[in-house]
Design a protein around this motif. Sequence first.
Motif, PDB file in Angstrom:
ATOM      1  N   ALA A   1      33.821  43.548  57.142  1.00  0.00           N
ATOM      2  CA  ALA A   1      33.864  44.145  55.800  1.00  0.00           C
ATOM      3  C   ALA A   1      32.484  44.691  55.454  1.00  0.00           C
ATOM      4  O   ALA A   1      31.468  44.227  55.991  1.00  0.00           O
ATOM      5  CB  ALA A   1      34.300  43.121  54.746  1.00  0.00           C
ATOM      6  N   ALA A   2      32.463  45.654  54.563  1.00  0.00           N
ATOM      7  CA  ALA A   2      31.190  46.242  54.134  1.00  0.00           C
ATOM      8  C   ALA A   2      30.301  45.208  53.451  1.00  0.00           C
ATOM      9  O   ALA A   2      29.074  45.262  53.543  1.00  0.00           O
ATOM     10  CB  ALA A   2      31.459  47.414  53.189  1.00  0.00           C
ATOM     11  N   TRP A   3      30.923  44.257  52.748  1.00  0.00           N
ATOM     12  CA  TRP A   3      30.163  43.247  52.001  1.00  0.00           C
ATOM     13  C   TRP A   3      29.681  42.087  52.871  1.00  0.00           C
ATOM     14  O   TRP A   3      28.912  41.228  52.415  1.00  0.00           O
ATOM     15  CB  TRP A   3      31.013  42.669  50.866  1.00  0.00           C
ATOM     16  N   CYS A   4      30.113  42.042  54.140  1.00  0.00           N
ATOM     17  CA  CYS A   4      29.819  40.915  55.025  1.00  0.00           C
ATOM     18  C   CYS A   4      28.507  41.128  55.774  1.00  0.00           C
ATOM     19  O   CYS A   4      28.451  41.921  56.726  1.00  0.00           O
ATOM     20  CB  CYS A   4      30.976  40.723  56.001  1.00  0.00           C
ATOM     21  N   GLY A   5      27.441  40.427  55.352  1.00  0.00           N
ATOM     22  CA  GLY A   5      26.130  40.576  55.982  1.00  0.00           C
ATOM     23  C   GLY A   5      26.131  40.290  57.467  1.00  0.00           C
ATOM     24  O   GLY A   5      25.627  41.106  58.264  1.00  0.00           O
ATOM     25  N   PRO A   6      26.681  39.157  57.926  1.00  0.00           N
ATOM     26  CA  PRO A   6      26.705  38.871  59.366  1.00  0.00           C
ATOM     27  C   PRO A   6      27.470  39.926  60.166  1.00  0.00           C
ATOM     28  O   PRO A   6      27.111  40.229  61.304  1.00  0.00           O
ATOM     29  CB  PRO A   6      27.411  37.506  59.434  1.00  0.00           C
TER      30      PRO A   6
ATOM     31  N   ILE B   1      39.571  48.278  67.507  1.00  0.00           N
ATOM     32  CA  ILE B   1      40.175  48.597  66.223  1.00  0.00           C
ATOM     33  C   ILE B   1      39.547  47.675  65.181  1.00  0.00           C
ATOM     34  O   ILE B   1      39.661  46.449  65.267  1.00  0.00           O
ATOM     35  CB  ILE B   1      41.718  48.471  66.254  1.00  0.00           C
ATOM     36  N   GLY B   2      38.840  48.281  64.255  1.00  0.00           N
ATOM     37  CA  GLY B   2      38.206  47.521  63.190  1.00  0.00           C
ATOM     38  C   GLY B   2      39.178  47.307  62.039  1.00  0.00           C
ATOM     39  O   GLY B   2      39.842  48.249  61.597  1.00  0.00           O
ATOM     40  N   VAL B   3      39.281  46.061  61.573  1.00  0.00           N
ATOM     41  CA  VAL B   3      40.159  45.734  60.451  1.00  0.00           C
ATOM     42  C   VAL B   3      39.257  45.265  59.303  1.00  0.00           C
ATOM     43  O   VAL B   3      38.682  44.174  59.369  1.00  0.00           O
ATOM     44  CB  VAL B   3      41.177  44.642  60.811  1.00  0.00           C
ATOM     45  N   SER B   4      39.129  46.104  58.290  1.00  0.00           N
ATOM     46  CA  SER B   4      38.228  45.784  57.182  1.00  0.00           C
ATOM     47  C   SER B   4      38.907  44.891  56.148  1.00  0.00           C
ATOM     48  O   SER B   4      40.058  45.127  55.768  1.00  0.00           O
ATOM     49  CB  SER B   4      37.742  47.066  56.514  1.00  0.00           C
ATOM     50  N   LEU B   5      38.160  43.890  55.689  1.00  0.00           N
ATOM     51  CA  LEU B   5      38.641  43.005  54.622  1.00  0.00           C
ATOM     52  C   LEU B   5      37.944  43.334  53.302  1.00  0.00           C
ATOM     53  O   LEU B   5      37.715  42.460  52.464  1.00  0.00           O
ATOM     54  CB  LEU B   5      38.428  41.538  54.993  1.00  0.00           C
ATOM     55  N   ASP B   6      37.629  44.600  53.130  1.00  0.00           N
ATOM     56  CA  ASP B   6      37.117  45.036  51.829  1.00  0.00           C
ATOM     57  C   ASP B   6      38.258  44.979  50.809  1.00  0.00           C
ATOM     58  O   ASP B   6      39.432  44.887  51.175  1.00  0.00           O
ATOM     59  CB  ASP B   6      36.555  46.463  51.943  1.00  0.00           C
TER      60      ASP B   6
ATOM     61  N   THR C   1      40.215  33.366  58.220  1.00  0.00           N
ATOM     62  CA  THR C   1      39.722  32.683  57.021  1.00  0.00           C
ATOM     63  C   THR C   1      38.231  32.918  56.795  1.00  0.00           C
ATOM     64  O   THR C   1      37.692  32.533  55.760  1.00  0.00           O
ATOM     65  CB  THR C   1      39.976  31.167  57.118  1.00  0.00           C
ATOM     66  N   SER C   2      37.571  33.532  57.759  1.00  0.00           N
ATOM     67  CA  SER C   2      36.160  33.895  57.617  1.00  0.00           C
ATOM     68  C   SER C   2      35.854  35.037  58.574  1.00  0.00           C
ATOM     69  O   SER C   2      36.549  35.226  59.573  1.00  0.00           O
ATOM     70  CB  SER C   2      35.247  32.698  57.911  1.00  0.00           C
ATOM     71  N   ILE C   3      34.829  35.802  58.243  1.00  0.00           N
ATOM     72  CA  ILE C   3      34.403  36.914  59.106  1.00  0.00           C
ATOM     73  C   ILE C   3      32.888  36.855  59.284  1.00  0.00           C
ATOM     74  O   ILE C   3      32.193  36.269  58.445  1.00  0.00           O
ATOM     75  CB  ILE C   3      34.855  38.285  58.526  1.00  0.00           C
TER      76      ILE C   3
ATOM     77  N   ASN D   1      36.396  35.324  68.894  1.00  0.00           N
ATOM     78  CA  ASN D   1      35.165  35.060  68.138  1.00  0.00           C
ATOM     79  C   ASN D   1      33.897  35.040  68.981  1.00  0.00           C
ATOM     80  O   ASN D   1      33.044  34.153  68.841  1.00  0.00           O
ATOM     81  CB  ASN D   1      35.299  33.748  67.353  1.00  0.00           C
ATOM     82  N   LEU D   2      33.790  36.027  69.870  1.00  0.00           N
ATOM     83  CA  LEU D   2      32.566  36.179  70.653  1.00  0.00           C
ATOM     84  C   LEU D   2      31.654  37.193  69.982  1.00  0.00           C
ATOM     85  O   LEU D   2      32.112  38.158  69.381  1.00  0.00           O
ATOM     86  CB  LEU D   2      32.891  36.637  72.077  1.00  0.00           C
ATOM     87  N   ARG D   3      30.347  36.976  70.132  1.00  0.00           N
ATOM     88  CA  ARG D   3      29.368  37.915  69.599  1.00  0.00           C
ATOM     89  C   ARG D   3      28.249  38.114  70.605  1.00  0.00           C
ATOM     90  O   ARG D   3      28.132  37.377  71.579  1.00  0.00           O
ATOM     91  CB  ARG D   3      28.757  37.380  68.293  1.00  0.00           C
TER      92      ARG D   3
END
Length: 384
Positions: A274-279, A302-307, A350-352, A368-370
């Motif tokens: 999401a745009a608001w998600c700093g991490p 495919i990006g799924v935004s939770l904005d 439940t979290s991004i 959930n890999l980064r």
Amino acid sequence: MKKLFIFICASVILFSCKEEPKRTDFVINGTAKGVYNGIRVHLNSIDARGRDKIIDTKMIVNESFSFEGSVEAPTLYNITINSIKGKLPIMVENSEISIEINKDQLTESTITGSKSQANFTAYQNGIKAIEKDIQAKKTEMRRGFKQESGTNRNQLAQEMEALEDKKLQYNIDAIKDNSDSTFSLYLMNQDLKNPKIDIEKYMELFNNLSSELKTSETGKALKTTLDTRYNAFQKTAQLQIGKKAPSFEAPKPDGSMLSLDEVKGKVTIIDFWAAWCGPCRRENPNVVKIYEQYHNQGLEIIGVSLDGSRTQKEPKKLWLDAIEKDKLTWHQVSNLQYFNDPVAKLYNITSIPATYILDKNGNIAAKNLRGRALELKVAELINQ
């Protein structure tokens, strides 16, 4: 004659009314050589969460102590002694039990007289060998992680995982072999602390326990915990690694619909952000780098935004601005419904940030890999 009759009747009553046999209870007789008089010894029950609760306390007199009581079924207790470190697990049943306390190493004390204790001791002997191997591997891993070789670190991690699986299987076998002992309830409670257990397997193990165990207070508490874990598992059963990724479709920025099936490549990343998600925003440059490196080899994202949170006045604009600013050139979709997004609910988000990495067959290969871990997994799947 009448007096003689009364005397005979009284005699019959007197000699036939014997004391009822006392129900067999447990007696624990302990010797504690070298432990001073007045030191307190505690007999502790163990609750469903594995916590000790003192149920009786005795003082050592002339290097001896004794507990008496009764149990409905063989029950695992812990004995603790003031001024002596640790605790001594003991399977208590209605019999005469003897303990020789080792004040230097409480767990090395000798217990005899309890059949259930014999089963527990046999279990302990086997599990200690596995735990010794685990500790040795942990020491090896600490040394290995100081080395530069990523291959060596991965191999050590795999060996550790194999040992942990071996320990879990040992417990499963012990539960099967002791289906009528409360020791099995204890083992299951301990294993439920591990988030990686196969909850379906443990439901099966519980169902195969004796009816006495299942209907005991400890059994009922365990069943409640199992049901909670199982219900949570059911919600995510379709999202386990190896399962086919659930299909979905959602609106693109221009309002047209895009489905996952239209996007799938040799490797596919479903990226919840999401745009608001700093991490999320801080991770985006790494995802851009991976996409540029592997897109021509078959990587799709495919990006799924939770904005769409209540604090966003113009969620769509913020979403589109973030796409442009972070240079996200792959597919983007959003219902702009925050965590109520249907796709987020489908994937139990439940979290991004959160990611699902799919293989060429559309099966979930990782979650959930980064950073470097995400890059290595993509490279591995591309080269398959």
